[in-house]
Write a protein that holds these residues in place. Structure first.
Motif, PDB file in Angstrom:
ATOM      1  N   UNK A   1       0.834  -1.206   0.000  1.00 11.44           N
ATOM      2  CA  UNK A   1       0.000   0.000   0.000  1.00 11.44           C
ATOM      3  C   UNK A   1       0.866   1.253   0.000  1.00 11.44           C
ATOM      4  N   UNK A   2       0.337   2.325  -0.538  1.00  7.95           N
ATOM      5  CA  UNK A   2       0.881   3.642  -0.286  1.00  7.95           C
ATOM      6  C   UNK A   2       0.213   4.200   0.962  1.00  7.95           C
TER       7      UNK A   2
ATOM      8  N   UNK B   1      -1.615   7.963   2.518  1.00  2.00           N
ATOM      9  CA  UNK B   1      -2.201   9.188   1.994  1.00  2.00           C
ATOM     10  C   UNK B   1      -2.918   9.956   3.100  1.00  2.00           C
TER      11      UNK B   1
ATOM     12  N   UNK C   1      -5.382   3.240   0.992  1.00  2.00           N
ATOM     13  CA  UNK C   1      -6.025   2.507  -0.098  1.00  2.00           C
ATOM     14  C   UNK C   1      -6.479   3.382  -1.257  1.00  2.00           C
ATOM     15  N   UNK C   2      -5.575   4.197  -1.780  1.00  2.07           N
ATOM     16  CA  UNK C   2      -5.908   4.935  -3.002  1.00  2.07           C
ATOM     17  C   UNK C   2      -5.178   4.262  -4.152  1.00  2.07           C
ATOM     18  N   UNK C   3      -5.918   3.800  -5.129  1.00  7.49           N
ATOM     19  CA  UNK C   3      -5.297   3.148  -6.296  1.00  7.49           C
ATOM     20  C   UNK C   3      -6.038   3.562  -7.565  1.00  7.49           C
TER      21      UNK C   3
ATOM     22  N   UNK D   1      -9.955   4.562  -6.799  1.00  4.95           N
ATOM     23  CA  UNK D   1     -10.818   4.109  -5.709  1.00  4.95           C
ATOM     24  C   UNK D   1     -10.114   4.353  -4.383  1.00  4.95           C
TER      25      UNK D   1
ATOM     26  N   UNK E   1     -10.783   3.443  -0.186  1.00  2.00           N
ATOM     27  CA  UNK E   1     -11.593   2.806   0.857  1.00  2.00           C
ATOM     28  C   UNK E   1     -11.336   3.553   2.165  1.00  2.00           C
TER      29      UNK E   1
ATOM     30  N   UNK F   1     -16.232   1.958   0.003  1.00  2.00           N
ATOM     31  CA  UNK F   1     -15.348   2.129  -1.143  1.00  2.00           C
ATOM     32  C   UNK F   1     -15.898   3.273  -1.986  1.00  2.00           C
TER      33      UNK F   1
END
Lengths: 209, 209
Positions: free
Chosen positions: A11-12, A14, A31-33, A43, A45, A131
């Motif tokens: 994961x990154x 943010x 969870x930014x992808x 997306x 979450x 989400x």
């Protein structure tokens, strides 16, 4: 099922920021992808326990600032270890550390390398999290510093409390699930607050060695 | 909008495998994340152009093997640079490199550190991609080797073709968007195939220096 497998996902990290009326807020997410390229779709979450979640759900707009390897632990403490329900995270946040994007929502400029302005197109209720399926309406690169992954945070940014290991008398050890701090004693007091990450007793687990 | 910001998002890399009738197949994806904790939910976005996409959509079942830093470029070429529409990816794939999970779908054991068996609970059509919202039905840790992130792949696994730089005569350079290979000449032939990653002319961009 060996649930430790969950830790193998990458994961990154943010800061997700939102504005609702006079309230300005933000939280840490991982969870930014990019979930589709045509149309470009990001997306995100967000845990329903986060106040920012409710603000994004209500307004349909947020910014996602990408945390870089130059971020310090204070950024995570400020946006991750306290709730917008209790404090105004932007009241004491240095004006030099953020700007306001065209959508009227702040983005973080200190310890980050890019930001996205997102417009929510759809939501999916996933139980603990919602989400948000979003269209980016703006994006900018801020620096060339590499993005901070969750592993990088664990290895290089999060303070490492020294593990107690085994005590001579074989006493019980309680470990903070959030930051790893260890406390020795049979029963952790109910009002115990982790001295490192400020999380409560509920986030400690009993270690039997 | 500076679309280079999209490259600041972080990803892991995975082999997504599926079985439909007698067909066994797999492709490389970068978008497996835990999107909710209660119930535990893993989302996977797959490009509709991938044959594996259609198989997961039809069967509602897949495995996701987490690629580790020990993976070599051959794993990416085998599952990423050819289509299950054209070749049987498991016909010549060494039996020592995979096992079959309880769900009847293979998972990759070479160059990976964990796998998940996923059951599709819901799908979201995102245009170029379908987002599969899944419940993990099995998961195992295979090794303690760190997970391969997309950045790690770019920096350490993907072969680095030497950049042509500027040619003495100022000729046009075409660069493969997939692997970075550079070709010198005014017009790239229509049937050109990248000698490194086997991608076609459509994946090349003209570089004006």
């Amino acid at each position: 099922m060996d649930t430790k497998a969950m830790f193998k996902l990458s994961y990154g990290l943010f800061v997700c920021t939102a504005v609702q009326g006079s309230k300005i807020n933000g939280c840490i997410i991982n969870t930014a992808i990019q979930a589709a390229s045509e149309p470009n779709t990001i997306t995100v979450a967000i845990n329903k326990a986060n106040y920012t979640h409710d603000m994004v759900k209500a307004t349909g707009v947020c910014n996602v600032s990408v945390i870089s390897e130059e971020a310090n632990f204070d950024l995570f403490k400020h946006f991750g270890f306290q709730s917008g329900r209790d404090v105004d995270k932007f009241a004491d946040y240095p004006a030099a550390n953020y700007k306001t994007a065209e959508n009227g929502v702040p983005y973080i400029t200190a310890g980050t390398n890019a930001y996205f302005s997102l417009k929510v197109k759809d939501t999916v209720d996933l139980g603990s999290h919602t989400l948000f399926i979003c269209e980016p309406t703006a994006m900018e690169v801020l620096t060339s510093v590499p993005s901070c992954t969750y592993s990088y945070y664990q290895d290089n940014i999060k303070p490492k409390p020294e593990a107690v290991g085994t005590t001579p008398k074989g006493e019980t050890i309680w470990r903070c699930r959030i930051c790893g701090y260890e406390w020795v004693g049979e029963e952790l007091p109910d009002d115990f607050i982790c001295p490192i990450c400020k999380h409560p007793k509920a986030d400690f687990e009993k270690i039997i060695r």
